[in-house]
Design a protein around this motif. Structure first.
Motif, PDB file in Angstrom:
ATOM      1  N   ARG A 246       0.385  83.754   2.649  1.00 51.55           N
ATOM      2  CA  ARG A 246      -0.466  82.568   2.829  1.00 51.55           C
ATOM      3  C   ARG A 246      -1.523  82.489   1.741  1.00 51.55           C
ATOM      4  O   ARG A 246      -1.788  81.415   1.188  1.00 51.55           O
ATOM      5  CB  ARG A 246      -1.148  82.601   4.191  1.00 51.55           C
ATOM      6  CG  ARG A 246      -0.281  82.198   5.323  1.00 51.55           C
ATOM      7  CD  ARG A 246      -1.083  82.169   6.607  1.00 51.55           C
ATOM      8  NE  ARG A 246      -0.198  81.969   7.739  1.00 51.55           N
ATOM      9  CZ  ARG A 246      -0.429  82.396   8.961  1.00 51.55           C
ATOM     10  NH1 ARG A 246      -1.543  83.060   9.223  1.00 51.55           N
ATOM     11  NH2 ARG A 246       0.418  82.166   9.922  1.00 51.55           N
ATOM     12  N   ASP A 247      -2.158  83.633   1.448  1.00 48.41           N
ATOM     13  CA  ASP A 247      -3.185  83.661   0.401  1.00 48.41           C
ATOM     14  C   ASP A 247      -2.591  83.304  -0.963  1.00 48.41           C
ATOM     15  O   ASP A 247      -3.182  82.545  -1.730  1.00 48.41           O
ATOM     16  CB  ASP A 247      -3.851  85.033   0.334  1.00 48.41           C
ATOM     17  CG  ASP A 247      -4.726  85.311   1.549  1.00 48.41           C
ATOM     18  OD1 ASP A 247      -5.101  84.348   2.246  1.00 48.41           O
ATOM     19  OD2 ASP A 247      -5.033  86.501   1.792  1.00 48.41           O
TER      20      ASP A 247
ATOM     21  N   GLU B   5       0.007  87.169   5.901  1.00 48.50           N
ATOM     22  CA  GLU B   5      -1.321  86.787   5.416  1.00 48.50           C
ATOM     23  C   GLU B   5      -1.382  86.822   3.891  1.00 48.50           C
ATOM     24  O   GLU B   5      -1.964  85.940   3.264  1.00 48.50           O
ATOM     25  CB  GLU B   5      -2.379  87.719   6.028  1.00 48.50           C
ATOM     26  CG  GLU B   5      -3.778  87.227   5.891  1.00 48.50           C
ATOM     27  CD  GLU B   5      -4.019  85.876   6.561  1.00 48.50           C
ATOM     28  OE1 GLU B   5      -4.751  85.061   5.969  1.00 48.50           O
ATOM     29  OE2 GLU B   5      -3.479  85.637   7.651  1.00 48.50           O
ATOM     30  N   LYS B   6      -0.756  87.818   3.284  1.00 46.06           N
ATOM     31  CA  LYS B   6      -0.705  87.894   1.817  1.00 46.06           C
ATOM     32  C   LYS B   6       0.057  86.695   1.251  1.00 46.06           C
ATOM     33  O   LYS B   6      -0.342  86.109   0.242  1.00 46.06           O
ATOM     34  CB  LYS B   6      -0.022  89.186   1.365  1.00 46.06           C
ATOM     35  CG  LYS B   6      -0.882  90.401   1.446  1.00 46.06           C
ATOM     36  CD  LYS B   6      -0.122  91.610   0.902  1.00 46.06           C
ATOM     37  CE  LYS B   6      -0.907  92.879   1.060  1.00 46.06           C
ATOM     38  NZ  LYS B   6      -0.171  94.061   0.587  1.00 46.06           N
TER      39      LYS B   6
ATOM     40  N   GLU C 217       2.442  91.027   9.955  1.00 49.59           N
ATOM     41  CA  GLU C 217       1.300  90.110   9.966  1.00 49.59           C
ATOM     42  C   GLU C 217       0.532  90.174   8.639  1.00 49.59           C
ATOM     43  O   GLU C 217       0.116  89.146   8.097  1.00 49.59           O
ATOM     44  CB  GLU C 217       0.376  90.480  11.133  1.00 49.59           C
ATOM     45  CG  GLU C 217      -0.570  89.376  11.525  1.00 49.59           C
ATOM     46  CD  GLU C 217      -1.283  89.683  12.826  1.00 49.59           C
ATOM     47  OE1 GLU C 217      -2.521  89.545  12.821  1.00 49.59           O
ATOM     48  OE2 GLU C 217      -0.625  90.050  13.814  1.00 49.59           O
ATOM     49  N   ARG C 218       0.349  91.373   8.084  1.00 47.09           N
ATOM     50  CA  ARG C 218      -0.341  91.518   6.794  1.00 47.09           C
ATOM     51  C   ARG C 218       0.465  90.857   5.677  1.00 47.09           C
ATOM     52  O   ARG C 218      -0.093  90.201   4.795  1.00 47.09           O
ATOM     53  CB  ARG C 218      -0.561  93.000   6.480  1.00 47.09           C
ATOM     54  CG  ARG C 218      -1.737  93.601   7.224  1.00 47.09           C
ATOM     55  CD  ARG C 218      -2.109  94.975   6.666  1.00 47.09           C
ATOM     56  NE  ARG C 218      -1.029  95.937   6.748  1.00 47.09           N
ATOM     57  CZ  ARG C 218      -0.779  96.745   7.785  1.00 47.09           C
ATOM     58  NH1 ARG C 218      -1.565  96.692   8.844  1.00 47.09           N
ATOM     59  NH2 ARG C 218       0.226  97.588   7.767  1.00 47.09           N
TER      60      ARG C 218
END
Length: 73
Positions: free
Chosen positions: A16-17, A13-14, A9-10
């Motif tokens: 996506r950023d 998210e990275k 998940e992290r």
């Protein structure tokens, strides 16, 4: 070997950023106003070059002279 869901998940998210940052940069670079301003300043810089400026003035004067001559004939 299975990976931890929190780690996955992290990482997502990275990613996506990073993608959002890339899209923001592309949006800034592809801004039509910025592109037009860049093109305008490039053309103006080229026209300020004496090797371009004076021949263009001479051509403009010649065309003007030819037009005036044609009008009064």
């Amino acid at each position: 070997m299975a990976r931890d869901p929190d780690t996955i998940e992290r990482e997502i998210e990275k990613a996506r950023d990073a993608l959002a940052d890339t899209l923001d940069q592309l949006g800034t670079k592809a801004n039509p106003k910025k592109l037009a301003d860049s093109a305008k300043s490039s053309v103006l810089a080229t026209l300020e070059n004496p090797k371009v400026k004076y021949p263009l003035i001479a051509v403009g004067a010649l065309v003007g002279l030819l037009l005036v001559r044609k009008l009064f004939r």
